[in-house]
Motif scaffolding. Structure first.
Motif, PDB file in Angstrom:
ATOM      1  N   GLU A   1       0.837  -1.205   0.000  1.00  0.00           N
ATOM      2  CA  GLU A   1       0.000   0.000   0.000  1.00  0.00           C
ATOM      3  C   GLU A   1       0.872   1.256   0.000  1.00  0.00           C
ATOM      4  O   GLU A   1       0.557   2.248  -0.663  1.00  0.00           O
ATOM      5  CB  GLU A   1      -0.927  -0.015   1.210  1.00  0.00           C
ATOM      6  CG  GLU A   1      -1.990   1.060   1.181  1.00  0.00           C
ATOM      7  CD  GLU A   1      -2.968   0.963   2.331  1.00  0.00           C
ATOM      8  OE1 GLU A   1      -3.947   1.740   2.348  1.00  0.00           O
ATOM      9  OE2 GLU A   1      -2.753   0.127   3.242  1.00  0.00           O
ATOM     10  N   LEU A   2       1.977   1.197   0.720  1.00  0.00           N
ATOM     11  CA  LEU A   2       2.922   2.313   0.708  1.00  0.00           C
ATOM     12  C   LEU A   2       3.619   2.425  -0.636  1.00  0.00           C
ATOM     13  O   LEU A   2       3.879   3.530  -1.130  1.00  0.00           O
ATOM     14  CB  LEU A   2       3.946   2.129   1.824  1.00  0.00           C
ATOM     15  CG  LEU A   2       3.416   2.273   3.253  1.00  0.00           C
ATOM     16  CD1 LEU A   2       4.427   1.766   4.259  1.00  0.00           C
ATOM     17  CD2 LEU A   2       3.055   3.723   3.547  1.00  0.00           C
ATOM     18  N   ALA A   3       3.924   1.289  -1.251  1.00  0.00           N
ATOM     19  CA  ALA A   3       4.556   1.305  -2.572  1.00  0.00           C
ATOM     20  C   ALA A   3       3.638   1.965  -3.593  1.00  0.00           C
ATOM     21  O   ALA A   3       4.085   2.760  -4.436  1.00  0.00           O
ATOM     22  CB  ALA A   3       4.902  -0.118  -3.007  1.00  0.00           C
ATOM     23  N   GLU A   4       2.362   1.662  -3.520  1.00  0.00           N
ATOM     24  CA  GLU A   4       1.402   2.279  -4.431  1.00  0.00           C
ATOM     25  C   GLU A   4       1.313   3.784  -4.192  1.00  0.00           C
ATOM     26  O   GLU A   4       1.214   4.566  -5.147  1.00  0.00           O
ATOM     27  CB  GLU A   4       0.036   1.623  -4.250  1.00  0.00           C
ATOM     28  CG  GLU A   4      -0.010   0.169  -4.709  1.00  0.00           C
ATOM     29  CD  GLU A   4      -1.304  -0.528  -4.321  1.00  0.00           C
ATOM     30  OE1 GLU A   4      -2.146   0.132  -3.655  1.00  0.00           O
ATOM     31  OE2 GLU A   4      -1.476  -1.708  -4.670  1.00  0.00           O
ATOM     32  N   ALA A   5       1.367   4.193  -2.922  1.00  0.00           N
ATOM     33  CA  ALA A   5       1.324   5.619  -2.605  1.00  0.00           C
ATOM     34  C   ALA A   5       2.548   6.340  -3.160  1.00  0.00           C
ATOM     35  O   ALA A   5       2.438   7.424  -3.761  1.00  0.00           O
ATOM     36  CB  ALA A   5       1.233   5.810  -1.091  1.00  0.00           C
ATOM     37  N   LEU A   6       3.723   5.740  -2.971  1.00  0.00           N
ATOM     38  CA  LEU A   6       4.941   6.354  -3.487  1.00  0.00           C
ATOM     39  C   LEU A   6       4.909   6.428  -5.010  1.00  0.00           C
ATOM     40  O   LEU A   6       5.276   7.452  -5.605  1.00  0.00           O
ATOM     41  CB  LEU A   6       6.167   5.566  -3.018  1.00  0.00           C
ATOM     42  CG  LEU A   6       7.532   6.061  -3.516  1.00  0.00           C
ATOM     43  CD1 LEU A   6       7.764   7.522  -3.129  1.00  0.00           C
ATOM     44  CD2 LEU A   6       8.653   5.188  -2.966  1.00  0.00           C
TER      45      LEU A   6
END
Length: 444
Positions: free
Chosen positions: A284-289
């Motif tokens: 989910e953090l990877a998608e945000a970045l």
């Protein structure tokens, strides 16, 4: 402020507009000590904002660490990094506009944003931890609780007679109830976090409970008011975006690293548990970045040139707008188009937006705060604070500044006297803490 009843000063004069702004009740503009105004034509919240803006405590934030230590720069042309003061001013600008868009009184939100870091000690959160260790047997130390103490007791602006002794006692800046409430990010005492009793975050010391109970009159439990939520999100937005900007300027962050998988995983590891819940999926953090990296305005290949600096500044503006518009849109969708204030609404920030903000915080944490030289610096700073506390304790009251010397003499017991020493140290800038330490210890 023990023993001083609310409204203990003289009745208010004819000038201050005691009619609350639209969306606010009369109790919101009450002050602990009633007082006349000196100038007609301004509201109670405008007066609050002016008092914070002109306070010595706000000016001192110019010498307190934000992320990059004041005075540190990697190249001769590098702009001075942000301090607690510049962060507070930027937070206030973000909060004023977001609050106004949602129907809050803009002066009230700005006063809260300007106030939110006033209690931070020298050396940022590192100094906060060192002071908390020293103060563990007198109630601990927390920057937000210190901010309330400063606003209501320490900052010398308004004095009223103590009904018991007749002596003049400080009530600090004597802000309105709504302004103090809006500046209170953690409306509970130590150990009373609503979901995590072990949390180190709290907003009031035990001996400041009278004014805290007054400002929280009719508040629903530990819920923060709407203006405090706007302030809190504006704080997150300002420091997440600007810390990355400062890190790029100082040469600590290479934007190309955010494309490399090992570096990305290291950033996500920092974020999980610190900036997002521990059960957050790193994907989910990877998608945000990736959403941020995919924006055409993202500062890829930053090299410090004038064009790159302009592009970075545009990215900063784009990020702030992105985060604020997301919160404004989601909140309006939930509550409609009317005025939102006090306890009439909750600020709604989409989870995807919080993830984007969190990943920026983790980037700055990973590449700026976790540098090896920073840890060596932090270790030295902790020694400075600990030795200062020891030296001032041994020399008190003579070694204290006149303001704190008087408070030390008036303190009722050893616990209260120790709190005065904590107050003295918390008031210092980074430079003045080092200077006083050198003078008291006899070494540079």
């Amino acid at each position: 402020m023990e023993g001083i009843a609310p409204g203990a000063a003289e009745a208010a004069g004819p000038y201050e507009n005691h009619l609350p702004p639209a969306g606010y009740e009369a109790s919101a503009v009450e002050r602990w000590a009633a007082e006349p105004d000196k100038r007609p034509g301004r509201t109670a919240f405008q007066r609050d904002r002016a008092r914070v803006l002109h306070s010595a405590a706000l000016r001192r934030l110019a010498g307190k660490t934000q992320v990059v230590t004041p005075g540190e720069r990697s190249q001769a042309w590098d702009p001075s990094p942000r301090t607690r003061l510049t962060h507070s001013l930027e937070c206030a600008q973000v909060g004023r506009e977001l609050g106004a868009a949602l129907g809050c009184d803009p002066d009230l939100v700005e006063a809260a944003c300007l106030s939110h870091d006033l209690g931070h000690p020298p050396f940022g959160h590192n100094g906060e931890q060192a002071l908390n260790e020293f103060a563990r047997d007198c109630g601990g130390f927390e920057g937000n609780a210190q901010s309330l103490r400063l606003l209501t007791r320490i900052e010398p602006k308004r004095f009223v007679p103590d009904p018991a002794s007749g002596e003049l006692v400080s009530v600090g800046l004597n802000l309105t109830r709504a302004a103090l409430d809006a500046a209170t990010k953690y409306p509970w005492p130590r150990g009373a976090h609503p979901t995590d009793p072990a949390s180190p975050k709290f907003g009031v010391y035990e001996d400041d409970r009278p004014v805290f109970d007054w400002l929280r009159k009719d508040a629903p439990g530990t819920r923060t008011c709407f203006e405090a939520q706007v302030m809190d999100w504006s704080d997150d937005v300002a420091y997440s975006v600007h810390d990355v900007e400062d890190g790029l300027h100082a040469g600590h962050i290479d934007p190309n690293c955010l494309q490399a998988e090992p570096e990305r995983q290291a950033v996500f590891a920092v974020a999980v548990g610190r900036y997002v819940p521990a059960d957050t999926d790193p994907e989910e953090l990877a998608e945000a970045l990736d959403r941020l990296l995919d924006q055409e305005w993202w500062p890829h290949g930053y090299d410090g040139s004038a064009v790159a600096q302009a592009r970075l500044k545009d990215a900063t503006s784009q990020l702030i707008g992105r985060f604020c518009l997301a919160a404004e849109g989601a909140t309006r969708q939930a509550y409609g188009s009317g005025r939102l204030s006090r306890y009439g609404a909750e600020l709604v920030v989409p989870r995807s937006t919080r993830m984007e903000c969190a990943v920026l915080k983790a980037v700055a944490d990973r590449y700026v705060m976790q540098r090896a030289e920073q840890e060596r610096l932090r270790a030295d700073q902790r020694i400075v604070v600990a030795e200062l506390a020891e030296a001032l304790t041994a020399r008190a009251p003579e070694g204290l500044d006149p303001q704190f010397r008087a408070l030390f003499d008036q303190a009722r017991d050893d616990r209260a006297r120790k709190r005065v020493i904590v107050d003295q140290i918390a008031s210092l800038t980074d430079a003045s803490a080092r200077s006083l330490h050198a003078r008291l210890s006899g070494r540079a």
